[in-house]
Design a protein around this motif. Structure first.
Motif, PDB file in Angstrom:
ATOM      1  N   PRO A 163     -18.754 -14.940   7.957  1.00 38.79           N
ATOM      2  CA  PRO A 163     -17.581 -14.563   8.747  1.00 38.79           C
ATOM      3  C   PRO A 163     -17.028 -13.169   8.504  1.00 38.79           C
ATOM      4  O   PRO A 163     -16.498 -12.558   9.443  1.00 38.79           O
ATOM      5  N   LEU A 164     -17.103 -12.651   7.290  1.00 39.10           N
ATOM      6  CA  LEU A 164     -16.488 -11.359   6.986  1.00 39.10           C
ATOM      7  C   LEU A 164     -17.507 -10.428   6.340  1.00 39.10           C
ATOM      8  O   LEU A 164     -18.519 -10.866   5.791  1.00 39.10           O
ATOM      9  N   SER A 165     -17.201  -9.131   6.375  1.00 38.12           N
ATOM     10  CA  SER A 165     -18.147  -8.122   5.903  1.00 38.12           C
ATOM     11  C   SER A 165     -17.614  -7.391   4.674  1.00 38.12           C
ATOM     12  O   SER A 165     -16.446  -7.531   4.299  1.00 38.12           O
ATOM     13  N   TYR A 166     -18.481  -6.571   4.083  1.00 40.36           N
ATOM     14  CA  TYR A 166     -18.039  -5.717   2.989  1.00 40.36           C
ATOM     15  C   TYR A 166     -17.003  -4.699   3.468  1.00 40.36           C
ATOM     16  O   TYR A 166     -16.163  -4.254   2.685  1.00 40.36           O
ATOM     17  N   TYR A 167     -17.053  -4.339   4.734  1.00 41.25           N
ATOM     18  CA  TYR A 167     -16.013  -3.460   5.283  1.00 41.25           C
ATOM     19  C   TYR A 167     -14.653  -4.149   5.237  1.00 41.25           C
ATOM     20  O   TYR A 167     -13.644  -3.529   4.873  1.00 41.25           O
ATOM     21  N   ASP A 168     -14.617  -5.424   5.589  1.00 43.95           N
ATOM     22  CA  ASP A 168     -13.363  -6.185   5.501  1.00 43.95           C
ATOM     23  C   ASP A 168     -12.845  -6.213   4.067  1.00 43.95           C
ATOM     24  O   ASP A 168     -11.639  -6.060   3.819  1.00 43.95           O
ATOM     25  N   SER A 169     -13.753  -6.432   3.111  1.00 47.64           N
ATOM     26  CA  SER A 169     -13.360  -6.415   1.705  1.00 47.64           C
ATOM     27  C   SER A 169     -12.853  -5.039   1.294  1.00 47.64           C
ATOM     28  O   SER A 169     -11.854  -4.918   0.573  1.00 47.64           O
ATOM     29  N   ALA A 170     -13.538  -3.982   1.762  1.00 50.88           N
ATOM     30  CA  ALA A 170     -13.135  -2.622   1.412  1.00 50.88           C
ATOM     31  C   ALA A 170     -11.734  -2.300   1.914  1.00 50.88           C
ATOM     32  O   ALA A 170     -10.964  -1.604   1.241  1.00 50.88           O
ATOM     33  N   LEU A 171     -11.382  -2.801   3.087  1.00 49.77           N
ATOM     34  CA  LEU A 171     -10.027  -2.587   3.604  1.00 49.77           C
ATOM     35  C   LEU A 171      -8.980  -3.269   2.727  1.00 49.77           C
ATOM     36  O   LEU A 171      -7.901  -2.715   2.486  1.00 49.77           O
ATOM     37  N   ALA A 172      -9.295  -4.478   2.236  1.00 45.33           N
ATOM     38  CA  ALA A 172      -8.346  -5.195   1.375  1.00 45.33           C
ATOM     39  C   ALA A 172      -8.173  -4.490   0.039  1.00 45.33           C
ATOM     40  O   ALA A 172      -7.042  -4.289  -0.433  1.00 45.33           O
ATOM     41  N   THR A 173      -9.281  -4.112  -0.587  1.00 48.57           N
ATOM     42  CA  THR A 173      -9.174  -3.443  -1.887  1.00 48.57           C
ATOM     43  C   THR A 173      -8.611  -2.030  -1.743  1.00 48.57           C
ATOM     44  O   THR A 173      -7.923  -1.531  -2.638  1.00 48.57           O
ATOM     45  N   ALA A 174      -8.871  -1.379  -0.603  1.00 52.38           N
ATOM     46  CA  ALA A 174      -8.287  -0.056  -0.359  1.00 52.38           C
ATOM     47  C   ALA A 174      -6.778  -0.127  -0.191  1.00 52.38           C
ATOM     48  O   ALA A 174      -6.062   0.832  -0.513  1.00 52.38           O
ATOM     49  N   THR A 175      -6.276  -1.253   0.310  1.00 50.60           N
ATOM     50  CA  THR A 175      -4.825  -1.425   0.415  1.00 50.60           C
ATOM     51  C   THR A 175      -4.204  -1.509  -0.974  1.00 50.60           C
ATOM     52  O   THR A 175      -3.097  -0.990  -1.205  1.00 50.60           O
ATOM     53  N   LEU A 176      -4.903  -2.152  -1.906  1.00 51.77           N
ATOM     54  CA  LEU A 176      -4.443  -2.134  -3.298  1.00 51.77           C
ATOM     55  C   LEU A 176      -4.425  -0.706  -3.837  1.00 51.77           C
ATOM     56  O   LEU A 176      -3.452  -0.296  -4.488  1.00 51.77           O
ATOM     57  N   ALA A 177      -5.467   0.063  -3.555  1.00 50.25           N
ATOM     58  CA  ALA A 177      -5.500   1.461  -3.991  1.00 50.25           C
ATOM     59  C   ALA A 177      -4.320   2.240  -3.423  1.00 50.25           C
ATOM     60  O   ALA A 177      -3.681   3.043  -4.123  1.00 50.25           O
ATOM     61  N   ALA A 178      -3.990   1.985  -2.152  1.00 42.36           N
ATOM     62  CA  ALA A 178      -2.905   2.711  -1.493  1.00 42.36           C
ATOM     63  C   ALA A 178      -1.544   2.345  -2.083  1.00 42.36           C
ATOM     64  O   ALA A 178      -0.692   3.216  -2.293  1.00 42.36           O
ATOM     65  N   ILE A 179      -1.312   1.056  -2.365  1.00 44.23           N
ATOM     66  CA  ILE A 179      -0.016   0.680  -2.925  1.00 44.23           C
ATOM     67  C   ILE A 179       0.139   1.225  -4.338  1.00 44.23           C
ATOM     68  O   ILE A 179       1.241   1.599  -4.760  1.00 44.23           O
ATOM     69  N   GLU A 180      -0.948   1.299  -5.085  1.00 44.55           N
ATOM     70  CA  GLU A 180      -0.854   1.849  -6.433  1.00 44.55           C
ATOM     71  C   GLU A 180      -0.536   3.346  -6.395  1.00 44.55           C
ATOM     72  O   GLU A 180       0.218   3.850  -7.236  1.00 44.55           O
ATOM     73  N   LYS A 181      -1.069   4.039  -5.400  1.00 38.94           N
ATOM     74  CA  LYS A 181      -0.688   5.440  -5.215  1.00 38.94           C
ATOM     75  C   LYS A 181       0.762   5.557  -4.766  1.00 38.94           C
ATOM     76  O   LYS A 181       1.516   6.408  -5.249  1.00 38.94           O
ATOM     77  N   SER A 182       1.162   4.704  -3.826  1.00 41.34           N
ATOM     78  CA  SER A 182       2.524   4.747  -3.312  1.00 41.34           C
ATOM     79  C   SER A 182       3.545   4.494  -4.409  1.00 41.34           C
ATOM     80  O   SER A 182       4.595   5.158  -4.466  1.00 41.34           O
ATOM     81  N   ALA A 183       3.242   3.546  -5.295  1.00 38.64           N
ATOM     82  CA  ALA A 183       4.175   3.226  -6.375  1.00 38.64           C
ATOM     83  C   ALA A 183       4.372   4.407  -7.315  1.00 38.64           C
ATOM     84  O   ALA A 183       5.438   4.562  -7.910  1.00 38.64           O
ATOM     85  N   THR A 184       3.351   5.253  -7.428  1.00 36.74           N
ATOM     86  CA  THR A 184       3.432   6.430  -8.294  1.00 36.74           C
ATOM     87  C   THR A 184       4.091   7.605  -7.582  1.00 36.74           C
ATOM     88  O   THR A 184       4.933   8.310  -8.150  1.00 36.74           O
ATOM     89  N   ARG A 185       3.745   7.793  -6.315  1.00 34.87           N
ATOM     90  CA  ARG A 185       4.202   8.969  -5.564  1.00 34.87           C
ATOM     91  C   ARG A 185       5.502   8.743  -4.809  1.00 34.87           C
ATOM     92  O   ARG A 185       6.149   9.703  -4.372  1.00 34.87           O
ATOM     93  N   GLY A 186       5.864   7.472  -4.580  1.00 35.83           N
ATOM     94  CA  GLY A 186       7.101   7.166  -3.885  1.00 35.83           C
ATOM     95  C   GLY A 186       7.082   7.477  -2.407  1.00 35.83           C
ATOM     96  O   GLY A 186       8.122   7.829  -1.830  1.00 35.83           O
ATOM     97  N   LYS A 187       5.915   7.333  -1.760  1.00 38.73           N
ATOM     98  CA  LYS A 187       5.845   7.603  -0.322  1.00 38.73           C
ATOM     99  C   LYS A 187       4.768   6.719   0.317  1.00 38.73           C
ATOM    100  O   LYS A 187       3.981   6.069  -0.361  1.00 38.73           O
ATOM    101  N   TRP A 188       4.782   6.694   1.647  1.00 34.16           N
ATOM    102  CA  TRP A 188       3.779   5.940   2.389  1.00 34.16           C
ATOM    103  C   TRP A 188       2.393   6.522   2.113  1.00 34.16           C
ATOM    104  O   TRP A 188       2.228   7.735   2.016  1.00 34.16           O
TER     105      TRP A 188
END
Length: 346
Positions: A303-328
């Motif tokens: 049902p799902l691809s590695y691209y789908d997984s990459a989007l989920a884990t990339a969202t974790l990467a983005a929130i960890e950056k956001s928490a440090t930088r204080g921006k979207w």
């Protein structure tokens, strides 16, 4: 497959690995063996399941498997995925914290005729299937969803010692659960294009003094709607519930208790009890691994691809950056989470 039976090497004999062994052994069309570097786990697998076992990867590969089923901690996935890709082996891999290069996965899998599948266990839960149907067919245009998960890290395999991966900052239970939740939330509600939020430490749990235990995400979704996700790992409570609203009504879903309530403006109301997660999750695991084997045989579609997984884990990467930088921060599937430094308390 040309062989009469598919030869599957189960890599890892811990909690999830043992589940995969249990379910795979019910199939008459496979031959199964197990690899684990821990002698205690191998001994338990042999005693419980009576299957051939290996302590070294070299010995296991000499057995000539057709398929790898990878159930190692998330920071140990890549070497086995790489081997499978390089040697033309189908593979199934447990949930990701760092998704392997999805572009290489796609190109190599197509070129060599392999199935490369990353786990999506929640996809197979009945309540998730029904929620997706309601969102697609009844809710109308999504306005927003909220999801709240509280998972108590000390309850994760309390018999394991300090070596257990979920007790360390880099692979902490809560950190792993952010993309785990997003994988099925993205499938139902749509992917996050950008994210802002906070990450913090609200307790003294764990043997890693730097380990965060609270993740709070605000997401702008593709299509213009919004999502919120809270993941906790230090509160002694067990909660996995959410709500979504759209132009035609709202849906409440309590995944741990298996209860779904839908109300729409056409007067349609429904309450469905699918049973608590603990009572149905093992059937979902069985359905998942059987779907994978059937997909290898050409009898099903993964049902799902590695691209789908990459989007989920990339969202974790983005929130960890956001928490440090204080921006979207934009969500880019090519940008994966950083490996975090750990400070282990003696």
């Amino acid at each position: 497959m040309n062989k009469q039976k598919i030869r599957i090497l189960q890599v890892g004999a811990g909690s999830m690995g043992s589940r995969r062994i249990r379910d795979l052994l019910l199939r008459p069309d496979i031959t199964l063996s197990v690899l684990d570097k821990r002698k205690d786990r191998l001994k338990k697998s042999v005693e419980s399941f009576g299957i051939q076992s290996f302590e070294s990867f070299e010995e296991a590969i000499d057995w000539k498997p057709d398929v790898l089923s990878i159930s190692t901690p998330p920071d140990q996935h890549d070497d086995y995925i790489h081997f499978a890709l390089e040697n033309g082996l189908h593979h199934f891999c447990e949930a990701q914290l760092w998704t392997y290069d999805f572009l290489k996965i796609k190109s190599e899998s197509q070129r060599k005729g392999m199935l490369s599948a990353t786990s999506c266990s929640m996809h197979f839960l009945p309540i998730i299937k029904q929620l997706k149907l309601f969102v697609n067919d009844k809710l109308g245009d999504l306005h927003a969803y909220q999801m709240y998960l509280s998972t108590y890290m000390p309850s994760w395999h309390p018999d394991e010692g300090v070596e257990y991966y979920a007790r360390h900052r880099n692979t902490a239970a809560g950190r792993e659960m952010v993309p785990f939740e997003l994988l099925y939330l993205n499938e139902i509600f749509g992917i996050a294009e950008e994210v802002v939020g906070s990450i913090g430490r609200r307790s003294q749990l764990g043997n890693d003094s730097e380990m965060e235990d609270t993740w709070c995400l605000q997401m702008n979704l593709a299509g213009g709607s919004f999502g919120q996700l809270v993941v906790l790992q230090a509160s002694p409570s067990t909660v996995r519930k959410g709500v979504c609203s759209g132009t035609n009504g709202r849906i409440e879903f309590d995944i741990y208790n298996g209860k779904l309530t839908a109300e729409f403006d056409d007067g349609y109301k429904e309450f469905i009890d699918y049973g608590s997660q603990k009572d149905v999750i093992e059937l979902a695991y069985k359905d998942e691994i059987n779907t994978f084997v059937d997909a290898v045989l050409g009898k099903a579609k993964w049902p799902l691809s590695y691209y789908d997984s990459a989007l989920a884990t990339a969202t974790l990467a983005a929130i960890e950056k956001s928490a440090t930088r204080g921006k979207w921060e934009k969500v880019d599937p090519r940008i994966q989470p950083e490996y975090l430094l750990c400070q282990i308390d003696n």
